[in-house]
Design a protein around this motif. Structure first.
Motif, PDB file in Angstrom:
ATOM      1  N   GLY A 195       0.810  -1.212   0.000  1.00  0.00           N
ATOM      2  CA  GLY A 195       0.000   0.000   0.000  1.00  0.00           C
ATOM      3  C   GLY A 195       0.841   1.260   0.000  1.00  0.00           C
ATOM      4  N   HIS A 196       0.162   2.383   0.007  1.00  0.00           N
ATOM      5  CA  HIS A 196       0.822   3.686  -0.040  1.00  0.00           C
ATOM      6  C   HIS A 196       0.850   4.294   1.361  1.00  0.00           C
ATOM      7  CE1 HIS A 196       0.688   3.590  -4.419  1.00  0.00           C
ATOM      8  NE2 HIS A 196      -0.494   3.044  -4.266  1.00  0.00           N
ATOM      9  N   ASN A 197       2.043   4.415   1.926  1.00  0.00           N
ATOM     10  CA  ASN A 197       2.207   5.006   3.253  1.00  0.00           C
ATOM     11  C   ASN A 197       2.789   6.403   3.082  1.00  0.00           C
ATOM     12  OD1 ASN A 197       1.279   2.701   4.726  1.00  0.00           O
ATOM     13  ND2 ASN A 197       3.193   1.707   4.164  1.00  0.00           N
ATOM     14  N   ASP A 198       1.930   7.334   2.709  1.00  0.00           N
ATOM     15  CA  ASP A 198       2.357   8.702   2.434  1.00  0.00           C
ATOM     16  C   ASP A 198       2.560   9.455   3.744  1.00  0.00           C
ATOM     17  OD1 ASP A 198       1.887   8.160  -0.337  1.00  0.00           O
ATOM     18  OD2 ASP A 198      -0.242   8.434   0.062  1.00  0.00           O
ATOM     19  N   PRO A 199       3.737  10.058   3.944  1.00  0.00           N
ATOM     20  CA  PRO A 199       4.032  10.701   5.226  1.00  0.00           C
ATOM     21  C   PRO A 199       3.133  11.891   5.555  1.00  0.00           C
ATOM     22  CG  PRO A 199       5.730  11.188   3.603  1.00  0.00           C
ATOM     23  CD  PRO A 199       4.825  10.175   2.986  1.00  0.00           C
ATOM     24  N   ASP A 200       2.567  12.561   4.556  1.00  0.00           N
ATOM     25  CA  ASP A 200       1.759  13.742   4.826  1.00  0.00           C
ATOM     26  C   ASP A 200       0.272  13.436   5.016  1.00  0.00           C
ATOM     27  OD1 ASP A 200       3.997  15.330   4.662  1.00  0.00           O
ATOM     28  OD2 ASP A 200       3.726  15.755   2.537  1.00  0.00           O
ATOM     29  N   ARG A 201      -0.133  12.199   4.858  1.00  0.00           N
ATOM     30  CA  ARG A 201      -1.548  11.848   4.978  1.00  0.00           C
ATOM     31  C   ARG A 201      -1.888  11.477   6.414  1.00  0.00           C
ATOM     32  NH1 ARG A 201      -4.349  10.848   0.242  1.00  0.00           N
ATOM     33  NH2 ARG A 201      -5.840   9.613   1.395  1.00  0.00           N
ATOM     34  N   ARG A 202      -3.094  11.811   6.835  1.00  0.00           N
ATOM     35  CA  ARG A 202      -3.583  11.432   8.157  1.00  0.00           C
ATOM     36  C   ARG A 202      -3.775   9.917   8.224  1.00  0.00           C
ATOM     37  NH1 ARG A 202      -5.751  14.649  11.829  1.00  0.00           N
ATOM     38  NH2 ARG A 202      -6.055  16.266  10.268  1.00  0.00           N
ATOM     39  N   HIS A 203      -4.344   9.355   7.171  1.00  0.00           N
ATOM     40  CA  HIS A 203      -4.580   7.912   7.095  1.00  0.00           C
ATOM     41  C   HIS A 203      -3.879   7.378   5.850  1.00  0.00           C
ATOM     42  CE1 HIS A 203      -7.716   8.209  10.162  1.00  0.00           C
ATOM     43  NE2 HIS A 203      -8.146   9.267   9.514  1.00  0.00           N
ATOM     44  N   HIS A 204      -3.062   6.356   6.022  1.00  0.00           N
ATOM     45  CA  HIS A 204      -2.341   5.774   4.898  1.00  0.00           C
ATOM     46  C   HIS A 204      -3.286   5.003   3.983  1.00  0.00           C
ATOM     47  CE1 HIS A 204       1.340   7.105   6.620  1.00  0.00           C
ATOM     48  NE2 HIS A 204       1.243   6.318   7.666  1.00  0.00           N
ATOM     49  N   ARG A 205      -2.954   4.987   2.713  1.00  0.00           N
ATOM     50  CA  ARG A 205      -3.757   4.265   1.721  1.00  0.00           C
ATOM     51  C   ARG A 205      -3.197   2.851   1.573  1.00  0.00           C
ATOM     52  NH1 ARG A 205      -3.220   7.739  -3.292  1.00  0.00           N
ATOM     53  NH2 ARG A 205      -1.227   8.118  -2.317  1.00  0.00           N
ATOM     54  N   HIS A 206      -3.475   2.006   2.550  1.00  0.00           N
ATOM     55  CA  HIS A 206      -2.978   0.637   2.483  1.00  0.00           C
ATOM     56  C   HIS A 206      -4.121  -0.383   2.467  1.00  0.00           C
ATOM     57  CE1 HIS A 206      -2.261   1.378   7.053  1.00  0.00           C
ATOM     58  NE2 HIS A 206      -3.524   1.180   6.807  1.00  0.00           N
ATOM     59  N   TRP A 207      -5.301   0.067   2.073  1.00  0.00           N
ATOM     60  CA  TRP A 207      -6.445  -0.834   1.874  1.00  0.00           C
ATOM     61  C   TRP A 207      -6.708  -0.960   0.381  1.00  0.00           C
ATOM     62  CZ3 TRP A 207      -8.860  -3.832   5.329  1.00  0.00           C
ATOM     63  CH2 TRP A 207      -8.579  -3.592   6.659  1.00  0.00           C
ATOM     64  N   TRP A 208      -6.789  -2.186  -0.110  1.00  0.00           N
ATOM     65  CA  TRP A 208      -7.086  -2.437  -1.514  1.00  0.00           C
ATOM     66  C   TRP A 208      -8.577  -2.684  -1.640  1.00  0.00           C
ATOM     67  CZ3 TRP A 208      -5.050  -1.557  -6.008  1.00  0.00           C
ATOM     68  CH2 TRP A 208      -5.514  -2.224  -7.137  1.00  0.00           C
ATOM     69  N   ASP A 209      -9.271  -1.823  -2.392  1.00  0.00           N
ATOM     70  CA  ASP A 209     -10.688  -2.003  -2.690  1.00  0.00           C
ATOM     71  C   ASP A 209     -10.737  -2.891  -3.924  1.00  0.00           C
ATOM     72  OD1 ASP A 209     -13.296  -1.836  -3.669  1.00  0.00           O
ATOM     73  OD2 ASP A 209     -13.537   0.257  -3.067  1.00  0.00           O
TER      74      ASP A 209
ATOM     75  N   ALA B  24     -13.227  -4.207  -5.644  1.00  0.00           N
ATOM     76  CA  ALA B  24     -14.182  -3.830  -6.696  1.00  0.00           C
ATOM     77  C   ALA B  24     -13.692  -2.627  -7.498  1.00  0.00           C
ATOM     78  CB  ALA B  24     -15.550  -3.537  -6.090  1.00  0.00           C
ATOM     79  N   ALA B  25     -13.183  -1.620  -6.817  1.00  0.00           N
ATOM     80  CA  ALA B  25     -12.731  -0.399  -7.505  1.00  0.00           C
ATOM     81  C   ALA B  25     -11.306  -0.524  -8.027  1.00  0.00           C
ATOM     82  CB  ALA B  25     -12.834   0.803  -6.561  1.00  0.00           C
ATOM     83  N   GLU B  26     -10.584  -1.543  -7.577  1.00  0.00           N
ATOM     84  CA  GLU B  26      -9.199  -1.758  -7.959  1.00  0.00           C
ATOM     85  C   GLU B  26      -8.339  -0.526  -7.711  1.00  0.00           C
ATOM     86  OE1 GLU B  26      -9.160  -3.215 -12.004  1.00  0.00           O
ATOM     87  OE2 GLU B  26      -9.798  -5.203 -11.357  1.00  0.00           O
ATOM     88  N   GLU B  27      -8.356  -0.071  -6.441  1.00  0.00           N
ATOM     89  CA  GLU B  27      -7.536   1.086  -6.077  1.00  0.00           C
ATOM     90  C   GLU B  27      -7.178   1.038  -4.602  1.00  0.00           C
ATOM     91  OE1 GLU B  27      -9.464   4.938  -6.213  1.00  0.00           O
ATOM     92  OE2 GLU B  27     -11.400   4.017  -5.783  1.00  0.00           O
ATOM     93  N   TRP B  28      -6.075   1.729  -4.279  1.00  0.00           N
ATOM     94  CA  TRP B  28      -5.640   1.857  -2.895  1.00  0.00           C
ATOM     95  C   TRP B  28      -6.409   2.994  -2.239  1.00  0.00           C
ATOM     96  CZ3 TRP B  28      -3.030  -1.915  -0.779  1.00  0.00           C
ATOM     97  CH2 TRP B  28      -2.239  -2.731  -1.575  1.00  0.00           C
ATOM     98  N   ILE B  29      -6.952   2.732  -1.073  1.00  0.00           N
ATOM     99  CA  ILE B  29      -7.721   3.738  -0.329  1.00  0.00           C
ATOM    100  C   ILE B  29      -7.311   3.703   1.134  1.00  0.00           C
ATOM    101  CG2 ILE B  29      -9.706   3.680  -1.901  1.00  0.00           C
ATOM    102  CD1 ILE B  29     -11.100   1.814   0.108  1.00  0.00           C
ATOM    103  N   ASP B  30      -7.749   4.704   1.889  1.00  0.00           N
ATOM    104  CA  ASP B  30      -7.473   4.718   3.322  1.00  0.00           C
ATOM    105  C   ASP B  30      -8.661   4.113   4.080  1.00  0.00           C
ATOM    106  OD1 ASP B  30      -9.410   6.743   3.328  1.00  0.00           O
ATOM    107  OD2 ASP B  30      -7.941   8.341   3.518  1.00  0.00           O
ATOM    108  N   TRP B  31      -8.477   3.929   5.393  1.00  0.00           N
ATOM    109  CA  TRP B  31      -9.508   3.276   6.199  1.00  0.00           C
ATOM    110  C   TRP B  31     -10.822   4.063   6.236  1.00  0.00           C
ATOM    111  CZ3 TRP B  31     -11.527  -0.945   7.427  1.00  0.00           C
ATOM    112  CH2 TRP B  31     -12.331  -1.119   8.547  1.00  0.00           C
ATOM    113  N   PRO B  32     -10.822   5.380   6.439  1.00  0.00           N
ATOM    114  CA  PRO B  32     -12.101   6.096   6.416  1.00  0.00           C
ATOM    115  C   PRO B  32     -12.857   5.934   5.099  1.00  0.00           C
ATOM    116  CG  PRO B  32     -10.434   7.478   7.406  1.00  0.00           C
ATOM    117  CD  PRO B  32      -9.732   6.277   6.837  1.00  0.00           C
TER     118      PRO B  32
END
Length: 127
Positions: free
Chosen positions: A84-98, A100-108
């Protein structure tokens, strides 16, 4: 919301995603629901919880199921910290793979799309 038409001087809430935060220039936002319309606005915004009472984020490697809000389609979300994407400036990292949508998203975002931390499907990542 009262249903009254907007008038000059009314305060409205606009949904947008922060793209950059620069102390010198302000905040670059992308307005949600538009075709990538971005603009710089002066800083002064504060983080607003989009998902009230956000459930605790499940651990790395878990597969979580959910039902789309207002729908009947089951969705699958896979947490994978290594890929996943652990971007230092994001509040929530995008390490969830959706799946159906085939994309990395954050938990919220996963929760908004129906992820239910009580519905664990698998406890390992095998992609």
């Amino acid at each position: 919301m009262t249903g009254d038409p907007l008038r000059v001087g009314d305060n409205i809430l606009v949904a947008a995603t922060v793209k950059k935060n620069d102390p010198q220039f302000g905040v670059l936002i992308e307005l949600d629901g538009t075709d990538h319309y971005t603009l710089w606005v002066p800083d002064g915004f504060r983080y607003e919880t989009v998902v009230p009472n956000l459930p605790v984020e499940p651990a790395d490697g878990l597969w979580v199921a959910g039902v789309e809000p207002g729908g009947t389609n089951t969705r699958v979300f896979i947490r994978n910290d290594a890929e996943g994407h652990n971007d230092p400036d994001r509040r929530h990292h995008r390490h969830w793979w959706d799946v159906a949508a085939e994309e990395w998203i954050d938990w919220p975002t996963a929760v908004k799309r129906g992820a239910d931390s009580a519905r664990v499907l698998r406890t390992e990542t095998t992609r």
